[in-house]
Design a protein around this motif. Structure first.
Motif, short mmCIF file in Angstrom:
data_model
loop_
_atom_site.label_atom_id
_atom_site.label_comp_id
_atom_site.label_asym_id
_atom_site.label_seq_id
_atom_site.Cartn_x
_atom_site.Cartn_y
_atom_site.Cartn_z
N ARG A 91 -3.52 7.30 4.22
CA ARG A 91 -3.36 5.84 4.30
C ARG A 91 -4.47 5.22 5.15
O ARG A 91 -5.11 4.25 4.75
N ALA A 92 -4.72 5.81 6.31
CA ALA A 92 -5.78 5.31 7.19
C ALA A 92 -7.14 5.43 6.51
O ALA A 92 -7.97 4.51 6.57
N PHE A 93 -7.38 6.56 5.84
CA PHE A 93 -8.64 6.77 5.13
C PHE A 93 -8.87 5.66 4.10
O PHE A 93 -9.93 5.03 4.07
N TRP A 94 -7.87 5.41 3.25
CA TRP A 94 -8.03 4.40 2.20
C TRP A 94 -8.20 3.00 2.78
O TRP A 94 -8.98 2.20 2.26
N LYS A 95 -7.48 2.70 3.85
CA LYS A 95 -7.61 1.37 4.46
C LYS A 95 -9.01 1.16 5.02
O LYS A 95 -9.62 0.12 4.81
N TYR A 169 0.08 4.39 -3.54
CA TYR A 169 1.24 4.72 -2.71
C TYR A 169 0.87 4.90 -1.24
O TYR A 169 1.74 4.92 -0.38
N PHE A 170 -0.42 5.05 -0.97
CA PHE A 170 -0.87 5.26 0.40
C PHE A 170 -1.28 3.95 1.07
O PHE A 170 -1.38 3.89 2.28
N ILE A 171 -1.54 2.93 0.29
CA ILE A 171 -2.07 1.69 0.88
C ILE A 171 -0.97 0.75 1.29
O ILE A 171 0.04 0.61 0.79
#
Length: 171
Positions: A91-95, A169-171
């Protein structure tokens, strides 16, 4: 950053008043708290629905073995479990990637280590968890990330398609 849309709800007035008071006492932004609650609700509901209907979201494009592409068989589970460290790191990576176009290791580490500013991706022991996501060997979670140019993080090419499929789903 995603575009914001107003949401109007009919809720118990006492509940709303308590919510506002607690947010003020904790110095939390009400919109951010509500957004996090909705995000968690969606993730938990999807997890519940997937297990209820036993939907198999695993991709079988390339054969995954115990020491190669291990993460492929785990990605769908991580996507539906927002409290897992693997989910938080992705999630942090994608953000960060969405915000800046690339991800520096130091920024990823700082975001996942800052409980006050980023409680949704906070991990007590980031380095150990991240290291587990850089290898397929032993008892690792499976290789997802690579470090390149000494300071930048990217999704490993061998699992990129599978990870991108679950990005929403991660964002």
């Amino acid at each position: 950053m995603n575009e914001k849309t107003e949401l109007i709800l009919n809720l118990d007035s006492e509940l709303i008043e308590r919510f506002k008071q607690v947010a003020i006492m904790k110095n939390d932004d009400i919109d951010n708290v509500a957004e996090k609650l909705i995000s968690d609700y969606i993730a938990k509901s999807l997890e519940s629905l997937l297990s209820l209907y036993k939907i198999d979201n695993k991709i079988e494009k390339k054969e995954a073995t115990s020491n190669y592409r291990k993460a492929v068989n785990k990605i769908s589970n991580w996507a539906m479990k927002p409290n897992q460290n693997n989910h938080k790191i992705l999630r942090a990576f994608w953000k960060i990637e969405d915000e800046k176009g690339e991800v520096l290791y130091k920024e990823l580490e700082e975001r996942c280590s800052n409980k006050e500013l980023y409680p949704d991706v906070y991990i007590e022991k980031f380095k150990g968890n991240f290291d587990q996501m850089k290898t397929d060997m032993g008892n690792s979670n499976g290789k997802v990330f690579e470090i390149y140019d000494g300071i930048k993080v990217k999704i490993w090419d061998e699992v990129y398609e599978e990870i991108v499929e679950y990005k929403r789903y991660f964002i």
